[in-house]
Design a protein around this motif. Structure first.
Motif, short mmCIF file in Angstrom:
data_model
loop_
_atom_site.label_atom_id
_atom_site.label_comp_id
_atom_site.label_asym_id
_atom_site.label_seq_id
_atom_site.Cartn_x
_atom_site.Cartn_y
_atom_site.Cartn_z
N GLN A 97 0.82 -1.21 0.00
CA GLN A 97 0.00 0.00 0.00
C GLN A 97 0.86 1.27 0.00
O GLN A 97 0.44 2.30 -0.52
N ARG A 98 2.04 1.18 0.57
CA ARG A 98 2.90 2.36 0.70
C ARG A 98 4.00 2.41 -0.36
O ARG A 98 4.70 3.40 -0.47
N TRP A 99 4.17 1.37 -1.13
CA TRP A 99 5.30 1.28 -2.06
C TRP A 99 5.09 2.19 -3.27
O TRP A 99 4.05 2.15 -3.91
N GLN A 100 6.07 2.98 -3.57
CA GLN A 100 6.13 3.88 -4.73
C GLN A 100 4.86 4.72 -4.92
O GLN A 100 4.21 4.66 -5.97
N PRO A 101 4.51 5.53 -3.94
CA PRO A 101 3.30 6.35 -4.07
C PRO A 101 3.38 7.36 -5.20
O PRO A 101 2.37 7.67 -5.83
#
Length: 185
Positions: A77-81
């Motif tokens: 969910q937080r990877w490469q926003p």
């Protein structure tokens, strides 16, 4: 999560330029950097801060299946926003979104025409305005039914009415019994 929200999440993950960490130690280290402390990570995944520190040090090499799934979800969910935001902005302003589905479509049509719902397998490219509406609906916490309505409206305009060239009397299209749904942008 609903089917459409899951499809958006899958499409986001397909846009990653690098893969997220795969090892437990790497995932925990990443979450600690993102959330700021072992205590915050522990609250999110439902374990103690001591367990989080053991995972980070490598003293515990494997987490329970349910905890491992929460860790993996938290990382993804937080990877490469920034990559996600750039791809979504591009879809919402320029390229649009492609929806592939097999579902039961029903619609309201004039008397004398067939309006029975039936399963159809469709791949339709929706214009950027529909992508923007879909992303806005997801960001505001819209239900899966509301997002289905946006997709169904796009199918009505682009597929059934061919941009206004046919089926002018078609008033309402519904998307039911989704067998599968996949998005690409």
């Amino acid at each position: 999560m609903g089917k459409i929200e899951d499809a958006i999440e899958r499409a986001d993950q397909e846009s990653f330029t690098r893969q997220p960490p795969k090892t437990l130690k790497g995932q925990i280290s990443y979450l600690i950097r993102q959330l700021g402390s072992a205590k915050a990570v522990a609250q999110e995944i439902g374990v103690t801060a001591d367990s989080v520190n053991r995972y980070r040090r490598g003293a515990r090499k494997h987490a329970r299946a349910d905890v491992a799934a929460k860790i993996d979800d938290g990382v993804r969910q937080r990877w490469q926003p920034q990559v996600r935001r750039r791809r979504q902005r591009q879809a919402a302003t320029a390229t649009g979104i492609t929806v592939e589905t097999r579902a039961r479509f029903g619609y309201t049509a004039p008397v004398g025409t067939t309006d029975d719902g039936r399963f159809r397998r469709l791949t339709v490219h929706l214009p950027p305005a529909y992508a923007q509406r879909l992303f806005d609906a997801r960001d505001t916490g819209a239900s899966d039914q509301e997002m289905r309505g946006i997709v169904a409206e796009g199918f009505k305009e682009i597929y059934f009415q061919d941009g206004g060239g046919r089926a002018a009397g078609l008033s309402d299209v519904t998307l039911n019994d989704i067998d599968y749904l996949d998005l690409d942008y």
